[in-house]
Motif scaffolding. Sequence first.
Motif, PDB file in Angstrom:
ATOM      1  N   GLY A 177       0.796  -1.218   0.000  1.00 24.22           N
ATOM      2  CA  GLY A 177       0.000   0.000   0.000  1.00 24.22           C
ATOM      3  C   GLY A 177       0.829   1.269   0.000  1.00 24.22           C
ATOM      4  N   ASP A 178       2.140   1.137   0.202  1.00 30.61           N
ATOM      5  CA  ASP A 178       3.004   2.320   0.194  1.00 30.61           C
ATOM      6  C   ASP A 178       3.299   2.775  -1.233  1.00 30.61           C
ATOM      7  OD1 ASP A 178       3.086   2.304   2.917  1.00 30.61           O
ATOM      8  OD2 ASP A 178       5.081   1.412   3.081  1.00 30.61           O
ATOM      9  N   TYR A 179       3.724   4.045  -1.358  1.00 29.95           N
ATOM     10  CA  TYR A 179       4.024   4.638  -2.660  1.00 29.95           C
ATOM     11  C   TYR A 179       5.492   5.093  -2.708  1.00 29.95           C
ATOM     12  CZ  TYR A 179      -0.993   4.768  -3.608  1.00 29.95           C
ATOM     13  OH  TYR A 179      -2.305   4.425  -3.829  1.00 29.95           O
ATOM     14  N   TYR A 180       5.995   5.162  -3.927  1.00 24.17           N
ATOM     15  CA  TYR A 180       7.377   5.616  -4.144  1.00 24.17           C
ATOM     16  C   TYR A 180       7.381   6.532  -5.367  1.00 24.17           C
ATOM     17  CZ  TYR A 180      12.382   5.480  -5.261  1.00 24.17           C
ATOM     18  OH  TYR A 180      13.679   5.813  -5.551  1.00 24.17           O
ATOM     19  N   TYR A 181       8.104   7.662  -5.238  1.00 26.03           N
ATOM     20  CA  TYR A 181       8.199   8.595  -6.364  1.00 26.03           C
ATOM     21  C   TYR A 181       9.654   8.705  -6.806  1.00 26.03           C
ATOM     22  CZ  TYR A 181       7.964  12.848  -9.145  1.00 26.03           C
ATOM     23  OH  TYR A 181       8.069  13.756 -10.164  1.00 26.03           O
ATOM     24  N   ASP A 182       9.877   8.368  -8.080  1.00 25.79           N
ATOM     25  CA  ASP A 182      11.201   8.461  -8.696  1.00 25.79           C
ATOM     26  C   ASP A 182      11.359   9.882  -9.238  1.00 25.79           C
ATOM     27  OD1 ASP A 182      13.503   8.332 -10.161  1.00 25.79           O
ATOM     28  OD2 ASP A 182      12.918   6.576 -11.353  1.00 25.79           O
ATOM     29  N   THR A 183      12.137  10.707  -8.546  1.00 24.46           N
ATOM     30  CA  THR A 183      12.288  12.105  -8.938  1.00 24.46           C
ATOM     31  C   THR A 183      13.092  12.272 -10.218  1.00 24.46           C
ATOM     32  OG1 THR A 183      14.242  12.307  -7.523  1.00 24.46           O
ATOM     33  CG2 THR A 183      12.125  12.884  -6.544  1.00 24.46           C
ATOM     34  N   ASN A 184      13.874  11.269 -10.592  1.00 25.86           N
ATOM     35  CA  ASN A 184      14.674  11.347 -11.810  1.00 25.86           C
ATOM     36  C   ASN A 184      13.824  11.106 -13.049  1.00 25.86           C
ATOM     37  OD1 ASN A 184      17.208  11.569 -13.251  1.00 25.86           O
ATOM     38  ND2 ASN A 184      17.092   9.347 -13.562  1.00 25.86           N
ATOM     39  N   ALA A 185      12.905  10.120 -12.958  1.00 26.28           N
ATOM     40  CA  ALA A 185      12.077   9.780 -14.116  1.00 26.28           C
ATOM     41  C   ALA A 185      10.659  10.325 -14.013  1.00 26.28           C
ATOM     42  CB  ALA A 185      12.023   8.259 -14.275  1.00 26.28           C
ATOM     43  N   ASN A 186      10.350  11.001 -12.901  1.00 28.13           N
ATOM     44  CA  ASN A 186       9.002  11.510 -12.674  1.00 28.13           C
ATOM     45  C   ASN A 186       7.953  10.396 -12.797  1.00 28.13           C
ATOM     46  OD1 ASN A 186       9.944  14.126 -12.321  1.00 28.13           O
ATOM     47  ND2 ASN A 186       9.839  14.574 -14.515  1.00 28.13           N
ATOM     48  N   VAL A 187       8.182   9.302 -12.088  1.00 29.21           N
ATOM     49  CA  VAL A 187       7.291   8.135 -12.132  1.00 29.21           C
ATOM     50  C   VAL A 187       6.915   7.744 -10.701  1.00 29.21           C
ATOM     51  CG1 VAL A 187       7.082   5.705 -12.787  1.00 29.21           C
ATOM     52  CG2 VAL A 187       8.285   7.303 -14.282  1.00 29.21           C
ATOM     53  N   ALA A 188       5.642   7.398 -10.486  1.00 31.59           N
ATOM     54  CA  ALA A 188       5.161   6.957  -9.181  1.00 31.59           C
ATOM     55  C   ALA A 188       4.910   5.450  -9.212  1.00 31.59           C
ATOM     56  CB  ALA A 188       3.885   7.692  -8.802  1.00 31.59           C
ATOM     57  N   TYR A 189       5.145   4.771  -8.081  1.00 27.77           N
ATOM     58  CA  TYR A 189       4.965   3.323  -7.959  1.00 27.77           C
ATOM     59  C   TYR A 189       4.110   2.994  -6.734  1.00 27.77           C
ATOM     60  CZ  TYR A 189       8.928   3.011 -11.210  1.00 27.77           C
ATOM     61  OH  TYR A 189       9.773   3.128 -12.298  1.00 27.77           O
ATOM     62  N   LEU A 190       3.365   1.903  -6.834  1.00 28.04           N
ATOM     63  CA  LEU A 190       2.572   1.389  -5.713  1.00 28.04           C
ATOM     64  C   LEU A 190       3.096   0.004  -5.339  1.00 28.04           C
ATOM     65  CD1 LEU A 190       0.127   1.422  -3.770  1.00 28.04           C
ATOM     66  CD2 LEU A 190      -1.250   0.498  -5.652  1.00 28.04           C
ATOM     67  N   TYR A 191       3.351  -0.209  -4.041  1.00 26.35           N
ATOM     68  CA  TYR A 191       3.937  -1.466  -3.564  1.00 26.35           C
ATOM     69  C   TYR A 191       2.836  -2.424  -3.130  1.00 26.35           C
ATOM     70  CZ  TYR A 191       7.435  -4.417  -1.206  1.00 26.35           C
ATOM     71  OH  TYR A 191       8.260  -5.446  -0.843  1.00 26.35           O
ATOM     72  N   ASP A 192       2.850  -3.680  -3.648  1.00 27.39           N
ATOM     73  CA  ASP A 192       1.827  -4.674  -3.294  1.00 27.39           C
ATOM     74  C   ASP A 192       2.322  -5.688  -2.265  1.00 27.39           C
ATOM     75  OD1 ASP A 192       3.522  -6.335  -4.665  1.00 27.39           O
ATOM     76  OD2 ASP A 192       2.158  -6.707  -6.346  1.00 27.39           O
ATOM     77  N   GLY A 193       3.467  -5.408  -1.656  1.00 23.88           N
ATOM     78  CA  GLY A 193       4.028  -6.310  -0.666  1.00 23.88           C
ATOM     79  C   GLY A 193       5.221  -7.086  -1.183  1.00 23.88           C
ATOM     80  N   SER A 194       5.339  -7.198  -2.510  1.00 25.73           N
ATOM     81  CA  SER A 194       6.488  -7.899  -3.095  1.00 25.73           C
ATOM     82  C   SER A 194       7.031  -7.183  -4.330  1.00 25.73           C
ATOM     83  CB  SER A 194       6.089  -9.333  -3.479  1.00 25.73           C
ATOM     84  OG  SER A 194       5.031  -9.321  -4.433  1.00 25.73           O
ATOM     85  N   THR A 195       6.184  -6.419  -5.015  1.00 21.19           N
ATOM     86  CA  THR A 195       6.589  -5.757  -6.263  1.00 21.19           C
ATOM     87  C   THR A 195       6.129  -4.306  -6.266  1.00 21.19           C
ATOM     88  OG1 THR A 195       6.341  -7.862  -7.437  1.00 21.19           O
ATOM     89  CG2 THR A 195       6.466  -5.861  -8.785  1.00 21.19           C
ATOM     90  N   TRP A 196       7.008  -3.420  -6.788  1.00 22.13           N
ATOM     91  CA  TRP A 196       6.622  -2.024  -7.004  1.00 22.13           C
ATOM     92  C   TRP A 196       6.015  -1.909  -8.395  1.00 22.13           C
ATOM     93  CZ3 TRP A 196       6.575   1.630  -3.334  1.00 22.13           C
ATOM     94  CH2 TRP A 196       7.343   1.431  -2.198  1.00 22.13           C
ATOM     95  N   ASN A 197       4.741  -1.526  -8.471  1.00 25.95           N
ATOM     96  CA  ASN A 197       4.025  -1.425  -9.741  1.00 25.95           C
ATOM     97  C   ASN A 197       3.944   0.039 -10.175  1.00 25.95           C
ATOM     98  OD1 ASN A 197       3.101  -4.318  -9.933  1.00 25.95           O
ATOM     99  ND2 ASN A 197       2.195  -3.751  -7.967  1.00 25.95           N
ATOM    100  N   ARG A 198       4.382   0.281 -11.387  1.00 23.40           N
ATOM    101  CA  ARG A 198       4.409   1.647 -11.909  1.00 23.40           C
ATOM    102  C   ARG A 198       2.997   2.163 -12.146  1.00 23.40           C
ATOM    103  NH1 ARG A 198       8.111   3.943 -16.888  1.00 23.40           N
ATOM    104  NH2 ARG A 198       6.854   5.781 -17.396  1.00 23.40           N
ATOM    105  N   LEU A 199       2.731   3.408 -11.696  1.00 20.35           N
ATOM    106  CA  LEU A 199       1.424   4.026 -11.863  1.00 20.35           C
ATOM    107  C   LEU A 199       1.375   4.933 -13.091  1.00 20.35           C
ATOM    108  CD1 LEU A 199       0.533   4.989  -8.174  1.00 20.35           C
ATOM    109  CD2 LEU A 199      -0.201   3.003  -9.491  1.00 20.35           C
ATOM    110  N   GLY A 200       2.472   5.506 -13.494  1.00 19.69           N
ATOM    111  CA  GLY A 200       2.451   6.401 -14.654  1.00 19.69           C
ATOM    112  C   GLY A 200       3.551   7.440 -14.570  1.00 19.69           C
TER     113      GLY A 200
END
Length: 265
Positions: A177-200
């Motif tokens: 349920g946590d989120y991660y923002y890649d400031t270099n690529a301007n991409v956000a990810y959502l963590y499902d407990g094992s994998t970070w899934n790219r949001l856009g």
Amino acid sequence: MSYTPINNLAVTTQKIADGAVTTPKMADGAVTMAKIADNAVAKEKINADVAGNGLGKNATDGSLEVKVAANGGIQLTGDQLKLTNTGNAQVLLGDGTDVNARTLSGDISLTNTGAVTTTRLQGRTVANTTPANGQVLTWDNTNNRWSPQTPATGGNQQWYQGTSTPTAGNPAGASSGDYYYDTNANVAYLYDGSTWNRLGGFAASSINMGSKADNYRVPLLYIGDVKPVDGDNIGEVGDFYYCRDEKKTYSRFLDGTTIKWRALW
């Protein structure tokens, strides 16, 4: 007048023949309790039905029993008072007239060992599925039954940021349920407990905020029963919160150095 004694008069004992004393020859009340020896009346001499549907002789061991109803009642066996029930997995219930054995019906079932199982709630089937830790019983409209499901949660998500793509275990401490923002690529990810899934991905030129956009983060919507509190640690600037009690939506904004919530309507 004188009497002459009779000497050597023989006195004999008269014996009543077997069967000579019949019922008509016995006076009323002649056989009293004192005339009956203790333990003289054996169980084999008890009539099979002493008093209609009340007292009777047990068919197995000949003991005296009390029968309340043909399909269940009270039994006195071996000097012990017992409840009898001829039905399998039934209970004794009164119907206003008699006590009878009845099978439980409705949303529960009963075995003859006493185990009760809830198979339905309010007439609707409960799925026979082992729930996982933290799941709750929820109505499944697709399968038309109650089933264990993981409840939706909000307010505990964490935001991480970095200059590279997140991987499992990096950043450390992330949970589902946590989120991660890649400031270099301007991409956000959502963590499902094992994998970070790219949001856009987001580009500064696509955001109409003037010459420069300083945040490309995906906003979150939180849901709760009560009004959000200013200065709490839920969310970031640009997030939203929906209050069920008030039926209002709040937005997260920065007021000087304090992050606050304000109602949109």
